[in-house]
Design a protein around this motif. Structure first.
Motif, PDB file in Angstrom:
ATOM      1  N   ASN A 621       0.816  -1.212   0.000  1.00 20.13           N
ATOM      2  CA  ASN A 621       0.000   0.000   0.000  1.00 20.13           C
ATOM      3  C   ASN A 621       0.849   1.261   0.000  1.00 20.13           C
ATOM      4  OD1 ASN A 621      -2.303  -1.473  -0.111  1.00 20.13           O
ATOM      5  ND2 ASN A 621      -3.059  -0.938   1.906  1.00 20.13           N
ATOM      6  N   VAL A 622       2.046   1.196   0.607  1.00 22.59           N
ATOM      7  CA  VAL A 622       2.950   2.349   0.566  1.00 22.59           C
ATOM      8  C   VAL A 622       3.230   2.735  -0.876  1.00 22.59           C
ATOM      9  CG1 VAL A 622       5.319   3.118   1.011  1.00 22.59           C
ATOM     10  CG2 VAL A 622       4.034   1.948   2.807  1.00 22.59           C
ATOM     11  N   PHE A 623       3.607   1.748  -1.694  1.00 21.13           N
ATOM     12  CA  PHE A 623       3.937   2.038  -3.090  1.00 21.13           C
ATOM     13  C   PHE A 623       2.685   2.349  -3.913  1.00 21.13           C
ATOM     14  CE2 PHE A 623       7.856  -0.596  -2.140  1.00 21.13           C
ATOM     15  CZ  PHE A 623       8.720   0.492  -2.179  1.00 21.13           C
ATOM     16  N   LEU A 624       1.587   1.646  -3.624  1.00 22.44           N
ATOM     17  CA  LEU A 624       0.339   1.891  -4.363  1.00 22.44           C
ATOM     18  C   LEU A 624      -0.147   3.321  -4.153  1.00 22.44           C
ATOM     19  CD1 LEU A 624      -2.185   0.937  -5.952  1.00 22.44           C
ATOM     20  CD2 LEU A 624      -3.145   0.208  -3.753  1.00 22.44           C
ATOM     21  N   ASN A 625      -0.189   3.767  -2.909  1.00 21.80           N
ATOM     22  CA  ASN A 625      -0.689   5.115  -2.613  1.00 21.80           C
ATOM     23  C   ASN A 625       0.277   6.189  -3.108  1.00 21.80           C
ATOM     24  OD1 ASN A 625      -2.995   4.091  -1.378  1.00 21.80           O
ATOM     25  ND2 ASN A 625      -2.005   3.940   0.616  1.00 21.80           N
ATOM     26  N   THR A 626       1.586   5.891  -3.077  1.00 23.80           N
ATOM     27  CA  THR A 626       2.561   6.833  -3.638  1.00 23.80           C
ATOM     28  C   THR A 626       2.326   6.993  -5.131  1.00 23.80           C
ATOM     29  OG1 THR A 626       4.218   6.226  -1.975  1.00 23.80           O
ATOM     30  CG2 THR A 626       5.012   7.289  -3.981  1.00 23.80           C
ATOM     31  N   ARG A 627       2.143   5.864  -5.813  1.00 20.95           N
ATOM     32  CA  ARG A 627       1.912   5.910  -7.265  1.00 20.95           C
ATOM     33  C   ARG A 627       0.690   6.765  -7.595  1.00 20.95           C
ATOM     34  NH1 ARG A 627      -0.342   0.839  -9.090  1.00 20.95           N
ATOM     35  NH2 ARG A 627       1.461  -0.038  -8.020  1.00 20.95           N
ATOM     36  N   ASN A 628      -0.400   6.556  -6.860  1.00 19.12           N
ATOM     37  CA  ASN A 628      -1.627   7.306  -7.141  1.00 19.12           C
ATOM     38  C   ASN A 628      -1.446   8.805  -6.934  1.00 19.12           C
ATOM     39  OD1 ASN A 628      -3.026   4.977  -7.812  1.00 19.12           O
ATOM     40  ND2 ASN A 628      -3.821   4.655  -5.742  1.00 19.12           N
ATOM     41  N   GLN A 629      -0.715   9.172  -5.874  1.00 19.14           N
ATOM     42  CA  GLN A 629      -0.498  10.595  -5.595  1.00 19.14           C
ATOM     43  C   GLN A 629       0.399  11.250  -6.641  1.00 19.14           C
ATOM     44  OE1 GLN A 629      -3.089  11.543  -3.569  1.00 19.14           O
ATOM     45  NE2 GLN A 629      -1.576  12.998  -2.837  1.00 19.14           N
ATOM     46  N   VAL A 630       1.504  10.576  -7.002  1.00 16.12           N
ATOM     47  CA  VAL A 630       2.424  11.141  -8.005  1.00 16.12           C
ATOM     48  C   VAL A 630       1.707  11.283  -9.341  1.00 16.12           C
ATOM     49  CG1 VAL A 630       4.535  10.695  -9.324  1.00 16.12           C
ATOM     50  CG2 VAL A 630       4.493  10.293  -6.845  1.00 16.12           C
ATOM     51  N   ARG A 631       0.956  10.289  -9.679  1.00 16.97           N
ATOM     52  CA  ARG A 631       0.197  10.328 -10.939  1.00 16.97           C
ATOM     53  C   ARG A 631      -0.768  11.508 -10.960  1.00 16.97           C
ATOM     54  NH1 ARG A 631      -2.875   4.905 -12.907  1.00 16.97           N
ATOM     55  NH2 ARG A 631      -3.894   5.699 -14.769  1.00 16.97           N
ATOM     56  N   LYS A 632      -1.436  11.717  -9.827  1.00 12.20           N
ATOM     57  CA  LYS A 632      -2.404  12.813  -9.739  1.00 12.20           C
ATOM     58  C   LYS A 632      -1.714  14.171  -9.801  1.00 12.20           C
ATOM     59  CE  LYS A 632      -5.862  14.681  -6.545  1.00 12.20           C
ATOM     60  NZ  LYS A 632      -6.535  14.476  -5.233  1.00 12.20           N
ATOM     61  N   LEU A 633      -0.633  14.328  -9.017  1.00 11.88           N
ATOM     62  CA  LEU A 633       0.042  15.626  -8.927  1.00 11.88           C
ATOM     63  C   LEU A 633       0.795  15.983 -10.205  1.00 11.88           C
ATOM     64  CD1 LEU A 633       1.338  15.368  -5.247  1.00 11.88           C
ATOM     65  CD2 LEU A 633      -0.550  16.770  -6.090  1.00 11.88           C
ATOM     66  N   SER A 634       1.182  14.970 -10.998  1.00 15.93           N
ATOM     67  CA  SER A 634       1.912  15.226 -12.246  1.00 15.93           C
ATOM     68  C   SER A 634       0.980  15.239 -13.454  1.00 15.93           C
ATOM     69  CB  SER A 634       3.003  14.170 -12.449  1.00 15.93           C
ATOM     70  OG  SER A 634       2.425  12.899 -12.696  1.00 15.93           O
ATOM     71  N   ASN A 635      -0.333  15.151 -13.184  1.00 16.96           N
ATOM     72  CA  ASN A 635      -1.312  15.121 -14.275  1.00 16.96           C
ATOM     73  C   ASN A 635      -1.021  13.970 -15.230  1.00 16.96           C
ATOM     74  OD1 ASN A 635      -3.599  16.012 -15.632  1.00 16.96           O
ATOM     75  ND2 ASN A 635      -2.465  17.449 -16.927  1.00 16.96           N
ATOM     76  N   ASN A 636      -0.720  12.810 -14.621  1.00 19.61           N
ATOM     77  CA  ASN A 636      -0.456  11.562 -15.358  1.00 19.61           C
ATOM     78  C   ASN A 636       0.814  11.598 -16.198  1.00 19.61           C
ATOM     79  OD1 ASN A 636      -2.729  10.070 -14.460  1.00 19.61           O
ATOM     80  ND2 ASN A 636      -4.042  11.165 -15.907  1.00 19.61           N
ATOM     81  N   GLN A 637       1.679  12.586 -15.963  1.00 17.45           N
ATOM     82  CA  GLN A 637       2.940  12.638 -16.702  1.00 17.45           C
ATOM     83  C   GLN A 637       3.989  11.712 -16.099  1.00 17.45           C
ATOM     84  OE1 GLN A 637       3.265  14.511 -19.662  1.00 17.45           O
ATOM     85  NE2 GLN A 637       1.054  14.503 -19.242  1.00 17.45           N
TER      86      GLN A 637
END
Length: 654
Positions: A621-637
């Motif tokens: 979950n640490v990596f899953l939630n990190t992935r979701n946040q980075v994806r959101k904050l980078s606008n999927n970039q």
């Protein structure tokens, strides 16, 4: 007591058995079951045993038919009254003696009713009773019992004029009388159309449409502003404007306008006769004494009805009814979040259980079943901020040593749904020893320097120390310094059972291999990486010597190729690594893509990663939630990726 065993096919069901010796003649048996809430008696079963000496095969089981109830007056389901009382009549047929006959008014027992035998028909009884009503809308039914059990009649509805209920009250319009009038309307509204738990299933099915008032009665009960007195509010529906609406979802926003010269005390909305609280209310900008009403409603499957009750200092008004027809009911869908996989190995006695439950209709209850027993049952839930049909379920459970079987049972109006099984194995933790090697390379002698890696390495070091790691850290390290640090790290590995490698800086792939670039690397062409850079495999191969450990590799290094003089061969991003069990490898971005150096003091990936590391949750979950946040904050970039071959769930913070 009989022998009792849990059913192997249905949760919460038990099989009872007992061998009995019967006397000649008629014998009756029944069960009495008790749990923490109530005691229930079953219907009787009769066994007729032949006289002694006769053939035993002639034993018969006899069950008399249940009572039959027929209304005589009223014959129709809905009746409009001119006063607040009415006489009711019915006949009851029962092959065996009646044990009780009870009339229920608005679901409240009126006590046992006198019956008299019918003069023209055997086994038939006559019921007559005069009832006085205290509400505008009323419902009654009759329940008769014989040796076979109870039978409920069809429901009959009576609409009383409001004037007959208030005729004996003083005409002075004081505040207490406003409350009293409102309570009459609201009380009746809260009771109409509610399901009756005492009516057996067969009677409910016979009368499934009885809760909707007939067309003739509707014209009275649903007339505009029913019960309206002079000066009371006037209610006009805005949306929906028509009486019947078909929905393709289970949610709708309803709107109305209300005129009230003296202001409004309250506006309550009722769904299927049950209050849903006050609606949002604001003054109309275009008309004095006019108010705009709005409320978002979740509807159940099938037919629903709503109405408003508005109150001011002059009295209370009930609006017309509006009907909504929804799609058929759909049972809940349960998606596990933690543990995400099964079996899961944990070292702590307690674990946080998490799941998402999709239910298009209101979720009624969620049970957590641990080792065959209900450990928790919840009836209040929080919905997702983005979708109110997604419910977030979390609870903490206590585990026994060894394997624990976990299920979630979610219930809505369509029924119950059991989740996939999760098996959690609890083994008391051996003393964990944690070791980490951290690199942060920012200042490159050749090629573009980076702003964040040193800051990222310092942030990661502080986080890991708080999580119990011994940390080896090197900043702006050349090749010799990096190799020396890796050697120190690998020499210490045999004394530790948790190992973590973190690198922030330039990285690249050449010919399918991933390289970490020291600050003193001289890279004129792609093949120079083999001699000037550090292969990621060099570190991963050391981890493979300890597959029983928890081995973690984190590479925040997928940055663009800084060596623009290369004519060919240097590809953007990292490539997936082949590795054995016991290890998880996390990349700051997906295979073949690049990650930007952050805009602030830290890179986007590491900044979000350390936030999740400080939350008690599985490493997955640490990596899953990190992935979701980075994806959101980078606008999927930027989309981080992981390859996980850990042997069990691991918790950085418990």
């Amino acid at each position: 007591e009989p022998e009792m065993n849990p059913s192997v096919t249905e949760l919460g069901s038990y099989l009872l058995s007992k061998s009995l010796n019967f006397e000649p003649g008629e014998n009756s048996v029944y069960f009495v079951a008790t749990n923490g809430k109530d005691t229930v008696t079953s219907g009787k079963r009769y066994f007729i045993i032949p006289a002694l000496g006769k053939n035993a095969d002639s034993v018969k089981v006899f069950l008399p038919p249940p009572p039959e109830i027929t209304w005589t007056d009223p014959l129709v389901k809905n009746t409009n009254l001119k006063s607040s009382s009415a006489e009711i009549k019915a006949t009851v047929k029962s092959a065996s003696g009646l044990t009780s006959v009870v009339i229920y008014l608005n679901k409240v027992s009126q006590g046992e009713t006198e019956i008299k035998p019918s003069p023209g028909e055997a086994n038939s009884y006559i019921i007559e009773k005069t009832l006085s009503f205290k509400q505008v809308e009323n419902n009654i039914y009759i329940e008769a019992k014989n040796a076979s059990g109870p039978t409920a009649s069809e429901i009959r509805y009576f609409i009383c004029p409001l004037s007959s209920l208030t005729a004996n009250k003083t005409a002075v319009k004081t505040a207490p009388k406003v409350v009293e009038t409102t309570s009459i309307v609201a009380e009746s509204a809260s009771k109409i159309n509610e399901p009756n738990p005492r009516i057996p299933e067969n009677a409910t099915k016979k009368n499934e449409n009885a809760s909707r008032i007939s067309e003739n009665t509707t014209k009275v009960a649903e007339s505009p502003n029913a019960g309206n007195t002079a000066g009371a509010p006037l209610i006009t529906w805005t949306s929906p404007s028509g009486s019947n609406t078909n929905l393709d979802t289970y949610n709708a926003t309803v709107r109305a306008s209300i005129k009230s010269k003296s202001g409004l005390n309250s506006v309550l909305l009722y769904l299927n006769g049950i209050s849903k609280g006050e609606a949002d209310m604001k003054s109309s900008p275009n008309e004095t004494g006019s108010f705009l009403i709005e409320k978002n409603i979740n509807f159940g499957p099938g037919e629903n009805n709503i109405y408003l009750v508005a109150t001011n200092s002059e009295g209370a008004t009930k609006s017309e009814l509006r009907y909504f027809t929804n799609p058929s009911a759909v049972a809940p869908v349960i998606i596990w979040s933690n543990p995400a996989t099964s079996p899961a190995l944990v070292n702590a006695e307690s674990i946080n259980i998490e799941a998402s439950i999709k239910s298009p209709t209101d979720l009624k209850s969620v049970k957590l079943i641990v080792n065959g027993e209900t450990q928790t049952e919840d009836n209040v839930f929080q919905t997702s901020s983005s979708d109110n049909s997604i419910y977030n379920y979390q609870t903490i459970i206590i585990l026994k040593k060894g394997e624990n079987s976990i299920y979630i049972n979610a219930t809505n109006i369509a029924g119950s749904k059991i989740s996939e099984q999760r098996v959690i194995k609890y083994e008391p933790a051996m003393a964990e020893k944690r070791l980490a090697l951290v690199f942060g390379n920012s200042d490159y002698k050749k090629g573009a320097s980076l702003k964040n890696p040193v800051n990222d390495a310092n942030l990661m070091e502080g986080t890991l120390k708080e999580l119990g790691f011994d940390v080896i850290k090197r900043l702006n390290a050349g090749k010799d310094e990096m190799i020396a640090a890796i050697r120190e790290f690998t020499d210490k590995l045999p004394k530790y059972n948790v190992a973590l490698f973190y690198y922030a800086g330039h990285g690249n792939q050449v010919d399918g291999k991933n390289f970490l670039i020291p600050t003193d690397a001289l890279l004129e062409k792609p093949t120079d990486c083999k001699f000037e850079a550090i292969a990621v495999d060099f570190v991963v191969d050391e981890f493979e010597r300890y597959p029983d450990n928890a081995n973690i590799v984190i590479l925040d290094a997928c940055r663009n190729n800084p060596y623009a003089s290369w004519a060919r061969g240097g590809e953007a991003g990292f490539k997936q690594i082949t590795f054995t069990s016991g290890t998880v490898i996390a990349f700051a971005t997906s295979e073949g893509a690049t990650a930007a150096d952050g805009k602030g003091a830290n890179g986007l990936y590491t900044e979000e990663l350390v936030k999740q590391m400080n939350i008690p949750q599985s490493l997955h979950n640490v990596f899953l939630n990190t992935r979701n946040q980075v994806r959101k904050l980078s606008n999927n970039q930027q989309v981080p990726m992981e390859w996980d071959k850990l042997n069990s769930d691991f918790y950085l913070k418990k």
